[in-house]
Motif scaffolding. Structure first.
Motif, PDB file in Angstrom:
ATOM      1  N   ARG A  89       4.850  -4.589 -31.996  1.00  0.00           N
ATOM      2  CA  ARG A  89       4.154  -5.414 -32.979  1.00  0.00           C
ATOM      3  C   ARG A  89       3.553  -6.648 -32.312  1.00  0.00           C
ATOM      4  O   ARG A  89       2.482  -7.097 -32.674  1.00  0.00           O
ATOM      5  N   GLU A  90       4.236  -7.148 -31.306  1.00  0.00           N
ATOM      6  CA  GLU A  90       3.783  -8.375 -30.638  1.00  0.00           C
ATOM      7  C   GLU A  90       2.637  -8.115 -29.656  1.00  0.00           C
ATOM      8  O   GLU A  90       1.659  -8.848 -29.619  1.00  0.00           O
ATOM      9  N   HIS A  91       2.764  -7.062 -28.837  1.00  0.00           N
ATOM     10  CA  HIS A  91       1.789  -6.829 -27.758  1.00  0.00           C
ATOM     11  C   HIS A  91       0.818  -5.687 -28.030  1.00  0.00           C
ATOM     12  O   HIS A  91      -0.045  -5.396 -27.201  1.00  0.00           O
ATOM     13  N   GLY A  92       0.958  -4.991 -29.149  1.00  0.00           N
ATOM     14  CA  GLY A  92       0.042  -3.903 -29.469  1.00  0.00           C
ATOM     15  C   GLY A  92       0.288  -2.664 -28.627  1.00  0.00           C
ATOM     16  O   GLY A  92       1.423  -2.377 -28.235  1.00  0.00           O
ATOM     17  N   LEU A  93      -0.799  -1.939 -28.317  1.00  0.00           N
ATOM     18  CA  LEU A  93      -0.703  -0.682 -27.576  1.00  0.00           C
ATOM     19  C   LEU A  93      -0.926  -0.961 -26.093  1.00  0.00           C
ATOM     20  O   LEU A  93      -1.914  -1.609 -25.725  1.00  0.00           O
ATOM     21  N   THR A  94      -0.018  -0.465 -25.258  1.00  0.00           N
ATOM     22  CA  THR A  94      -0.092  -0.750 -23.824  1.00  0.00           C
ATOM     23  C   THR A  94       0.073   0.512 -22.991  1.00  0.00           C
ATOM     24  O   THR A  94       0.632   1.512 -23.440  1.00  0.00           O
ATOM     25  N   THR A  95      -0.419   0.415 -21.754  1.00  0.00           N
ATOM     26  CA  THR A  95      -0.367   1.529 -20.807  1.00  0.00           C
ATOM     27  C   THR A  95      -0.286   0.928 -19.392  1.00  0.00           C
ATOM     28  O   THR A  95      -0.730  -0.195 -19.187  1.00  0.00           O
ATOM     29  N   PRO A  96       0.311   1.625 -18.415  1.00  0.00           N
ATOM     30  CA  PRO A  96       0.524   1.001 -17.101  1.00  0.00           C
ATOM     31  C   PRO A  96      -0.728   0.769 -16.262  1.00  0.00           C
ATOM     32  O   PRO A  96      -0.788  -0.182 -15.501  1.00  0.00           O
ATOM     33  N   ASP A  97      -1.737   1.645 -16.385  1.00  0.00           N
ATOM     34  CA  ASP A  97      -2.852   1.638 -15.440  1.00  0.00           C
ATOM     35  C   ASP A  97      -4.101   0.992 -16.058  1.00  0.00           C
ATOM     36  O   ASP A  97      -4.574   1.440 -17.102  1.00  0.00           O
ATOM     37  N   PRO A  98      -4.657  -0.041 -15.404  1.00  0.00           N
ATOM     38  CA  PRO A  98      -5.851  -0.702 -15.958  1.00  0.00           C
ATOM     39  C   PRO A  98      -7.024   0.248 -16.183  1.00  0.00           C
ATOM     40  O   PRO A  98      -7.777   0.091 -17.151  1.00  0.00           O
ATOM     41  N   ALA A  99      -7.184   1.240 -15.312  1.00  0.00           N
ATOM     42  CA  ALA A  99      -8.308   2.184 -15.448  1.00  0.00           C
ATOM     43  C   ALA A  99      -8.152   3.032 -16.714  1.00  0.00           C
ATOM     44  O   ALA A  99      -9.127   3.302 -17.426  1.00  0.00           O
ATOM     45  N   VAL A 100      -6.923   3.443 -17.011  1.00  0.00           N
ATOM     46  CA  VAL A 100      -6.644   4.235 -18.221  1.00  0.00           C
ATOM     47  C   VAL A 100      -6.833   3.349 -19.454  1.00  0.00           C
ATOM     48  O   VAL A 100      -7.394   3.765 -20.467  1.00  0.00           O
ATOM     49  N   SER A 101      -6.376   2.114 -19.343  1.00  0.00           N
ATOM     50  CA  SER A 101      -6.493   1.152 -20.431  1.00  0.00           C
ATOM     51  C   SER A 101      -7.948   0.971 -20.858  1.00  0.00           C
ATOM     52  O   SER A 101      -8.272   0.922 -22.050  1.00  0.00           O
ATOM     53  N   GLU A 102      -8.853   0.922 -19.874  1.00  0.00           N
ATOM     54  CA  GLU A 102     -10.293   0.759 -20.149  1.00  0.00           C
ATOM     55  C   GLU A 102     -10.835   1.931 -20.975  1.00  0.00           C
ATOM     56  O   GLU A 102     -11.608   1.745 -21.907  1.00  0.00           O
ATOM     57  N   VAL A 103     -10.425   3.148 -20.607  1.00  0.00           N
ATOM     58  CA  VAL A 103     -10.896   4.346 -21.323  1.00  0.00           C
ATOM     59  C   VAL A 103     -10.383   4.324 -22.764  1.00  0.00           C
ATOM     60  O   VAL A 103     -11.135   4.567 -23.716  1.00  0.00           O
ATOM     61  N   LYS A 104      -9.098   4.016 -22.930  1.00  0.00           N
ATOM     62  CA  LYS A 104      -8.505   3.986 -24.268  1.00  0.00           C
ATOM     63  C   LYS A 104      -9.164   2.906 -25.137  1.00  0.00           C
ATOM     64  O   LYS A 104      -9.480   3.137 -26.305  1.00  0.00           O
ATOM     65  N   ALA A 105      -9.379   1.718 -24.543  1.00  0.00           N
ATOM     66  CA  ALA A 105     -10.009   0.621 -25.292  1.00  0.00           C
ATOM     67  C   ALA A 105     -11.413   1.024 -25.742  1.00  0.00           C
ATOM     68  O   ALA A 105     -11.827   0.750 -26.874  1.00  0.00           O
ATOM     69  N   GLN A 106     -12.149   1.700 -24.862  1.00  0.00           N
ATOM     70  CA  GLN A 106     -13.509   2.137 -25.187  1.00  0.00           C
ATOM     71  C   GLN A 106     -13.493   3.185 -26.296  1.00  0.00           C
ATOM     72  O   GLN A 106     -14.346   3.183 -27.188  1.00  0.00           O
ATOM     73  N   ALA A 107     -12.503   4.076 -26.268  1.00  0.00           N
ATOM     74  CA  ALA A 107     -12.384   5.108 -27.311  1.00  0.00           C
ATOM     75  C   ALA A 107     -12.110   4.469 -28.671  1.00  0.00           C
ATOM     76  O   ALA A 107     -12.695   4.866 -29.684  1.00  0.00           O
ATOM     77  N   VAL A 108     -11.245   3.454 -28.688  1.00  0.00           N
ATOM     78  CA  VAL A 108     -10.932   2.753 -29.946  1.00  0.00           C
ATOM     79  C   VAL A 108     -12.192   2.053 -30.471  1.00  0.00           C
ATOM     80  O   VAL A 108     -12.482   2.092 -31.667  1.00  0.00           O
ATOM     81  N   ARG A 109     -12.946   1.443 -29.558  1.00  0.00           N
ATOM     82  CA  ARG A 109     -14.200   0.761 -29.963  1.00  0.00           C
ATOM     83  C   ARG A 109     -15.223   1.756 -30.517  1.00  0.00           C
ATOM     84  O   ARG A 109     -15.962   1.446 -31.448  1.00  0.00           O
ATOM     85  N   ALA A 110     -15.266   2.950 -29.926  1.00  0.00           N
ATOM     86  CA  ALA A 110     -16.284   3.940 -30.307  1.00  0.00           C
ATOM     87  C   ALA A 110     -15.967   4.651 -31.619  1.00  0.00           C
ATOM     88  O   ALA A 110     -16.846   5.245 -32.241  1.00  0.00           O
ATOM     89  N   ALA A 111     -14.697   4.582 -32.047  1.00  0.00           N
ATOM     90  CA  ALA A 111     -14.253   5.400 -33.189  1.00  0.00           C
ATOM     91  C   ALA A 111     -14.302   4.641 -34.514  1.00  0.00           C
ATOM     92  O   ALA A 111     -13.966   3.461 -34.582  1.00  0.00           O
ATOM     93  N   ARG A 112     -14.692   5.355 -35.573  1.00  0.00           N
ATOM     94  CA  ARG A 112     -14.641   4.781 -36.929  1.00  0.00           C
ATOM     95  C   ARG A 112     -13.195   4.711 -37.413  1.00  0.00           C
ATOM     96  O   ARG A 112     -12.818   3.814 -38.142  1.00  0.00           O
ATOM     97  N   ARG A 113     -12.405   5.722 -37.045  1.00  0.00           N
ATOM     98  CA  ARG A 113     -10.983   5.775 -37.447  1.00  0.00           C
ATOM     99  C   ARG A 113     -10.144   6.058 -36.200  1.00  0.00           C
ATOM    100  O   ARG A 113     -10.532   6.886 -35.373  1.00  0.00           O
ATOM    101  N   THR A 114      -9.001   5.376 -36.077  1.00  0.00           N
ATOM    102  CA  THR A 114      -8.123   5.608 -34.926  1.00  0.00           C
ATOM    103  C   THR A 114      -6.720   5.950 -35.415  1.00  0.00           C
ATOM    104  O   THR A 114      -6.140   5.219 -36.225  1.00  0.00           O
ATOM    105  N   VAL A 115      -6.194   7.057 -34.899  1.00  0.00           N
ATOM    106  CA  VAL A 115      -4.838   7.493 -35.232  1.00  0.00           C
ATOM    107  C   VAL A 115      -3.998   7.425 -33.963  1.00  0.00           C
ATOM    108  O   VAL A 115      -4.355   8.021 -32.942  1.00  0.00           O
TER     109      VAL A 115
END
Length: 256
Positions: free
Chosen positions: A181-207
């Motif tokens: 709840r405090e830090h949100g969604l996290t992942t170890p690798d910055p490169a993977v984090s970038e892809v996930k962040a971009q997917a969330v930005r691109a999507a109308r709905r995120t599950v």
């Protein structure tokens, strides 16, 4: 009795947890020649440092910048729970025609659970997801290009995010190494984090889909807030009270 210092003992415990996937207090006490209470103290210290999460009678490793499990390992842990979560997530498709499916074992199970009788376009960075869906008649698969990470068989880096930034996607199924709840969604690798962040930005709905052990865990790179999610799908192993606390931040929480 053991002559190891607490620091050496704790290093050994982390190594054992990362190798086996979990450790047991009784077995560690025997192996390291110390009292169970000493091991419990070690595990509390390691949990405070974010290296392990304690369970009843033991602990398991937290994924971090220095440690991440492979896709092969994920395919062997909590499998019945992951199957239930994937089936429930696939039911949230609604009228989506374009879908992003994340890397990881649970997203792969979601891909396999998608209905085969309707036209869908699936965008993914995961070679295994693309492989699982490529043979399906009604599904058009767009595999994001980029550098392939050997442990997870998924693409990353600027080629991947640039291609992804050109899409507007109806629904994204996202995984993470930790959600809090405090830090949100996290992942170890910055490169993977970038892809996930971009997917969330691109999507109308995120599950978000994840087993109960992901909750409260914090990894190195934050890529989304809990409030960015429409729905969280997990299992009944996440306590009701905890699920309610996440729902207060915005998403609907489904426990299966």
């Amino acid at each position: 009795m053991s002559t190891r210092t607490a620091e050496e003992r704790q290093r050994e415990i982390v190594r054992a947890a990362r190798t086996a996937g979990s450790v047991d207090v009784t077995a560690l006490a025997e192996e390291l020649g110390v009292a169970k209470e000493t091991i419990r103290r070690d595990l509390r210290a390691l949990e405070d440092h974010g290296l392990v999460r304690r369970t009843h009678g033991g602990a398991y490793p937290v994924e971090s910048a220095g440690f991440e499990t492979t896709l092969a390992f994920r395919a062997t842990s909590h499998v019945p729970e992951k199957r239930r979560i994937a089936a429930a997530a696939a039911e949230l498709l609604g009228d989506a025609e374009t879908v992003f499916i994340d890397e990881g074992f649970t997203p792969q199970l979601i891909a396999e659970a998608l209905p085969a009788d309707r036209a869908l376009t699936v965008v993914t960075a995961s070679l295994s997801v693309a492989g699982a869906l490529a043979k399906t008649g009604n599904v058009s698969v767009l595999l994001l290009g980029g550098r392939v990470r050997p442990g997870t068989l998924a693409t990353v880096d600027h080629w991947t995010t640039r291609m992804l930034s050109g899409f507007v996607i109806d629904l994204a199924f996202i995984g993470a190494n930790g959600i809090s709840r405090e830090h949100g969604l996290t992942t170890p690798d910055p490169a993977v984090s970038e892809v996930k962040a971009q997917a969330v930005r691109a999507a109308r709905r995120t599950v978000f889909t994840g087993v109960h052990t992901k909750f409260g865990a914090v990894s190195f790179c934050r890529f989304a807030e809990v409030g960015a999610l429409e729905t969280i799908v997990t299992s009944t192993l996440l306590p009701t009270a905890e699920a309610h606390r996440y729902s207060l931040l915005g998403p609907q929480v489904i426990r299966v």
